[in-house]
Enzyme design. Structure first.
Site, mmCIF file in Angstrom:
data_model
loop_
_atom_site.group_PDB
_atom_site.id
_atom_site.type_symbol
_atom_site.label_atom_id
_atom_site.label_comp_id
_atom_site.label_asym_id
_atom_site.label_seq_id
_atom_site.Cartn_x
_atom_site.Cartn_y
_atom_site.Cartn_z
ATOM 1 N N ASP A 90 5.039 -4.827 5.979
ATOM 2 C CA ASP A 90 5.554 -6.160 6.334
ATOM 3 C C ASP A 90 5.688 -7.089 5.123
ATOM 4 O OD1 ASP A 90 2.786 -6.278 6.173
ATOM 5 O OD2 ASP A 90 2.583 -7.796 7.736
ATOM 6 N N ARG A 121 0.921 -5.027 -4.969
ATOM 7 C CA ARG A 121 1.129 -6.177 -4.077
ATOM 8 C C ARG A 121 1.374 -7.357 -5.016
ATOM 9 N NH1 ARG A 121 -0.441 -4.250 0.955
ATOM 10 N NH2 ARG A 121 -2.157 -2.770 0.954
ATOM 11 N N THR A 144 4.323 2.466 5.701
ATOM 12 C CA THR A 144 2.936 1.990 5.696
ATOM 13 C C THR A 144 2.141 2.862 6.656
ATOM 14 O OG1 THR A 144 1.438 0.262 6.479
ATOM 15 C CG2 THR A 144 3.665 0.159 7.318
ATOM 16 N N ARG A 196 -5.992 -3.399 9.710
ATOM 17 C CA ARG A 196 -6.597 -4.731 9.779
ATOM 18 C C ARG A 196 -6.197 -5.466 11.056
ATOM 19 N NH1 ARG A 196 -5.235 -6.398 3.692
ATOM 20 N NH2 ARG A 196 -3.430 -5.189 4.293
ATOM 21 N N GLY A 236 0.837 -1.211 0.000
ATOM 22 C CA GLY A 236 0.000 0.000 0.000
ATOM 23 C C GLY A 236 0.861 1.246 0.000
ATOM 24 N N ASP A 270 -0.191 1.923 8.380
ATOM 25 C CA ASP A 270 -0.719 1.108 9.489
ATOM 26 C C ASP A 270 0.110 1.159 10.777
ATOM 27 O OD1 ASP A 270 -2.855 0.309 7.995
ATOM 28 O OD2 ASP A 270 -1.956 -1.571 7.342
ATOM 29 N N ASP A 306 2.244 -0.926 11.788
ATOM 30 C CA ASP A 306 2.065 -2.256 12.368
ATOM 31 C C ASP A 306 3.362 -3.059 12.465
ATOM 32 O OD1 ASP A 306 2.329 -2.471 9.635
ATOM 33 O OD2 ASP A 306 0.716 -3.913 9.364
HETATM 34 O O1 F6P Z 1 -1.719 0.266 3.446
HETATM 35 C C1 F6P Z 1 -2.247 -0.493 4.498
HETATM 36 C C2 F6P Z 1 -3.693 -0.718 4.258
HETATM 37 O O2 F6P Z 1 -4.160 0.552 4.005
HETATM 38 C C3 F6P Z 1 -4.580 -1.352 5.306
HETATM 39 O O3 F6P Z 1 -4.889 -0.597 6.427
HETATM 40 C C4 F6P Z 1 -5.779 -1.694 4.463
HETATM 41 O O4 F6P Z 1 -6.587 -2.639 5.039
HETATM 42 C C5 F6P Z 1 -5.120 -2.211 3.244
HETATM 43 O O5 F6P Z 1 -3.907 -1.505 3.121
HETATM 44 C C6 F6P Z 1 -5.887 -2.106 1.970
HETATM 45 O O6 F6P Z 1 -5.067 -2.589 0.944
HETATM 46 P P1 F6P Z 1 -5.459 -2.667 -0.589
HETATM 47 O O7 F6P Z 1 -5.491 -1.256 -1.075
HETATM 48 O O8 F6P Z 1 -4.393 -3.448 -1.232
HETATM 49 O O9 F6P Z 1 -6.781 -3.315 -0.625
#
Ligand code: F6P
Length: 319
Positions: free
Chosen positions: A103, A72, A125, A171, A11, A127, A129
């Site tokens: 991560d 991703r 990120t 998440r 992300g 998050d 996390d």
């Molecule tokens: O970047 C982290 C994050 O924003 C999370 O908090 C979220 O759940 C996820 O990515 C969403 O990812 P994507 O855009 O790949 O669905």
């Protein structure tokens, strides 16, 4: 070392561009050639790579997103994908790679390091996390975005005498909810680290109502609950009208805050200097006011600490 490459993966996070700028400028200053790998590990597999110059990173320190684009990559997590990436690394004579992301990105970096590729990870990120670092790039910017939403929601919550559930991203980690909830003066914060207690939330709303409180803001991390279900339960048991706002992707974009830009600049500079001093297989972080570097393995294994006292504080301050 002659050539280093850089990629952003996972992300996007505000401040990634500031890291890219810092890596490119520090590397060129040290007479290194810098290659940009496009769209994360996918670009490494496909050989979607171009040379960066000083001006390729002009005017980006304040821009959200990533000029290198991101993805991703499922393919990179297969043996075939990694082998293809290793071929590309050889073909482009890449001596080391700086990878920016969360991560999943660090797991990719670990795979490369295990196969002898020199790599440095930079935590980016929203998050926050990753347990080994106090902050990841983009997190504080996302928190600012959420706090600004809380202020606006408070106006309408107060005017209508409604409760509002604001769902923010996260998440497995509740840091965006926790930090923005504290800074925004939320009445309740719901995070995945702690079991949801709807009775406590409803009791709080009722107590607040008794003493004339009109607004009630609940900030909830996406991984902790179904926000619409919580709103339904509050209406059913609490007899207070409740609305839901899902903040969503606005949290991922926007102008990075000063803290994110400074930390991003420090990380980029440090990443290149570590490589120049012969170090690799490391992830950069920020702990207790200092830039740190830890083995990528350690970075991935360090569990995120959680301070329960902060939730108790939220409860007391929003009484
Ligand atoms: O970047 C982290 C994050 O924003 C999370 O908090 C979220 O759940 C996820 O990515 C969403 O990812 P994507 O855009 O790949 O669905």
């Amino acid at each position: 070392m002659k050539t280093i490459a850089i990629l952003t993966s996972g992300g996007d996070a505000p401040g990634m561009n500031a890291v890219i700028r810092s890596v490119v400028r520090t590397a060129i200053y040290n007479d290194l050639k810098v290659l940009a790998i496009k769209e994360g590990y996918n670009g490494l597999i496909k050989g979607d790579i171009e040379t960066m110059t000083l001006s390729s990173v002009a005017d980006i320190i304040h821009r959200g997103g990533t000029i290198l684009r991101t993805a991703r990559s499922d393919e990179f997590m297969t043996e075939e994908g990694i082998n293809q990436a290793l071929e590309v690394i050889k073909k482009f004579k890449i001596d080391a790679i700086v990878v920016l992301g969360g991560d999943g990105t660090l797991r990719g970096a670990r795979e490369l390091a295990r196969r002898g590729v020199k790599v440095i990870g930079v935590p980016c990120t929203i998050d926050n996390d990753l347990g080994y670092t106090d902050y990841t790039i983009g997190f504080l910017t996302a928190v600012e975005t959420a706090v600004s939403a809380i202020s606006k929601l408070r106006d309408t919550s107060e005017s209508h005498g409604r409760a509002i559930v604001l769902q923010v991203m996260g998440r497995n980690c509740g840091d965006i909810a926790l930090y923005s909830g504290i800074a925004g003066g939320a009445e309740s914060i719901v995070i995945p680290e702690v079991e949801l207690n709807t009775d406590a939330i409803i009791k709080k709303i009722k107590n607040g109502r008794k003493r004339g409180k009109k607004h009630h803001i609940i900030v909830a991390a996406e991984g902790a609950l179904d926000a619409y279900e919580l709103a339904r339960i509050i209406e059913e048991k609490g007899a207070i009208e409740t609305r839901v706002t899902v903040l969503g992707y606005v949290q991922r974009g926007g102008v990075p805050t000063v803290q994110d830009r400074i930390l991003a600049s420090d990380f980029g500079y440090e990443a290149v200097n570590l490589l120049l001093s012969g170090k690799s297989g490391l992830a950069l972080g920020y702990r207790s006011g200092k830039i740190i570097e830890v083995d990528i393995d350690e970075a991935l294994e360090t569990k995120k600490a959680f301070d329960k006292d902060q939730l108790k504080m939220v409860d007391i301050l929003s009484i």
